[in-house]
Design an enzyme around this catalytic site. Structure first.
Site, PDB file in Angstrom:
ATOM      1  N   LYS A   6       0.816  -1.209   0.000  1.00  0.00           N
ATOM      2  CA  LYS A   6       0.000   0.000   0.000  1.00  0.00           C
ATOM      3  C   LYS A   6       0.850   1.259   0.000  1.00  0.00           C
ATOM      4  O   LYS A   6       0.493   2.264  -0.620  1.00  0.00           O
ATOM      5  CB  LYS A   6      -0.946   0.002   1.207  1.00  0.00           C
ATOM      6  CG  LYS A   6      -2.071  -1.020   1.092  1.00  0.00           C
ATOM      7  CD  LYS A   6      -3.068  -0.888   2.240  1.00  0.00           C
ATOM      8  CE  LYS A   6      -4.231  -1.844   2.059  1.00  0.00           C
ATOM      9  NZ  LYS A   6      -5.233  -1.720   3.139  1.00  0.00           N
ATOM     10  N   LYS A  41      -6.514  -9.222  -7.058  1.00  0.00           N
ATOM     11  CA  LYS A  41      -7.691  -9.378  -6.210  1.00  0.00           C
ATOM     12  C   LYS A  41      -8.780  -8.393  -6.624  1.00  0.00           C
ATOM     13  O   LYS A  41      -8.487  -7.249  -6.979  1.00  0.00           O
ATOM     14  CB  LYS A  41      -7.311  -9.144  -4.743  1.00  0.00           C
ATOM     15  CG  LYS A  41      -8.431  -9.455  -3.756  1.00  0.00           C
ATOM     16  CD  LYS A  41      -7.958  -9.238  -2.333  1.00  0.00           C
ATOM     17  CE  LYS A  41      -9.091  -9.477  -1.352  1.00  0.00           C
ATOM     18  NZ  LYS A  41      -8.685  -9.209   0.042  1.00  0.00           N
ATOM     19  N   LYS A  43     -12.481  -2.774  -4.420  1.00  0.00           N
ATOM     20  CA  LYS A  43     -13.417  -1.660  -4.438  1.00  0.00           C
ATOM     21  C   LYS A  43     -12.786  -0.425  -5.075  1.00  0.00           C
ATOM     22  O   LYS A  43     -13.492   0.462  -5.544  1.00  0.00           O
ATOM     23  CB  LYS A  43     -13.865  -1.330  -3.003  1.00  0.00           C
ATOM     24  CG  LYS A  43     -14.702  -2.401  -2.348  1.00  0.00           C
ATOM     25  CD  LYS A  43     -15.139  -2.024  -0.950  1.00  0.00           C
ATOM     26  CE  LYS A  43     -14.074  -2.302   0.071  1.00  0.00           C
ATOM     27  NZ  LYS A  43     -14.554  -2.156   1.462  1.00  0.00           N
TER      28      LYS A  43
END
Length: 344
Positions: A114, A206, A209
């Site tokens: 991240k 993956k 959202k």
């Protein structure tokens, strides 16, 4: 010490909820209600590790709560609440910040992914996220957590923190009558053929959202036509479906779609391939559309209905927070005694 069996888990209220959230987490939350006392959290404190628009955060917190309810989590038998209403999460996280080691957090692969190359510019919260996650779980001395593969490392850290706390304060824990350990070593619950649902546009990533392409995911509130269109456009390869699971190796898009079908049907991939193996993707996708629409359309309709009643959703969250706090407050009183804090 024998710990009462209890499940804790949570999902961040950010972005559109999709079939990956449903199959990877919420469907398991629903099933676990039959076997355990369950506490399910909307982890809004975790959400702000990256900046959130305040009005949007309010909206997504209520929307995730609506999804919990629409999918079948019973707030009467179990607990649904948002994390920020129970201050003990943050309070215990600070103590765990003082138990955990910097080296442990530096090894967290999700932080590295991240933060990327801009590690010096991300929030301290993003770095310390795993100690808050440990506090979320251990504030309730939860014995089990349903997690995806990408969260296993964080749960291992939770176990490390619990073990170190139990070891650091072993004599005090024993003297206060808590036996050999105050915190349990929480176990992961990982099951099902679609624990990790991948993007419809790239089977190696993956489902997310935050993906800019809405065609990468099936949202829980998508209507039947949108679901059908996304599945028809989902990336595949030119080969027919194999008849054996081994044939899905090195075919990530095929493996992903078969896994989704299997999870929606409540069966395994082998069962799906015995029915559709050797046939074209067009036939399989048509069947997948039918299964996905049948499962998701009622959920989407109920989420939209609940969205019109924010007062009810806020009542569910407030009631759940009060019940959660009663448990967490007992844990924190004991932790303060163990650590040596003077408190009321």
């Amino acid at each position: 010490m024998t710990f009462k069996e209890r499940v804790f888990s949570g999902i961040q209220p950010s972005g559109e909820l999709h079939i990956g959230n449903y199959l990877g987490a919420i469907i398991k939350f629903v099933a676990l209600q039959e076997r355990y006392d369950c506490i399910y959290c909307v982890v809004d404190l975790h959400a702000i590790t990256t900046w959130q628009d305040p009005a949007e955060l309010t909206h997504t917190t209520r929307r995730l709560t609506a999804a919990y309810l629409a999918c079948g989590i019973d707030p009467g038998r179990h607990i649904i609440f948002n994390q920020s209403q129970v201050a003990e999460h943050a309070e215990l996280a600070w103590i765990f910040n003082c138990v955990a080691r910097v080296g442990w957090l530096n090894r967290m692969t999700q932080f590295k992914e991240k933060a990327g190359k801009d590690r010096e510019n991300v929030s301290v919260g993003l770095f310390a996220y795993p100690t808050l996650m440990a506090a979320d779980i251990l504030a309730y001395r939860a014995t089990h957590v349903p997690v995806g593969e990408d969260q296993k490392q964080h749960l291992e850290l939770t176990r490390d923190i619990a073990q170190k706390f139990n070891s650091d304060f072993a004599n005090r824990i024993r003297d206060l009558g808590y036996g050999d350990a105050f915190f349990p070593l929480t176990e992961p619950l990982i099951s099902g053929p679609a624990t990790r649902v991948m993007s419809l546009r790239d089977g190696t990533k993956k489902m997310s959202k935050s993906d800019p392409s809405d065609y990468s995911r099936i949202n829980l509130t998508d209507d039947a036509d949108t679901i059908a269109q996304k599945i028809r456009k989902a990336k595949t390869d030119p080969e027919p479906l194999p008849s054996e699971e081994a044939g899905l190796e090195k075919r990530p898009e095929a493996d992903n779609l078969v896994g989704i079908y299997a999870a929606l049907q409540g069966g395994g991939k082998a069962q799906v391939l015995s029915e559709f193996g050797g046939g074209p993707f067009s036939t399989f996708k048509a069947a997948l559309v039918d299964v996905a629409v049948a499962r998701l359309r009622p959920i989407g309709a109920e989420m939209k209905r609940l969205a019109q009643d924010p007062v009810h959703i806020d009542h569910v969250l407030a009631d759940g927070a009060a019940r959660a706090q009663a448990i967490a407050a007992d844990t924190m009183r004991a932790v303060k005694d163990i650590v040596g804090f003077v408190h009321r």
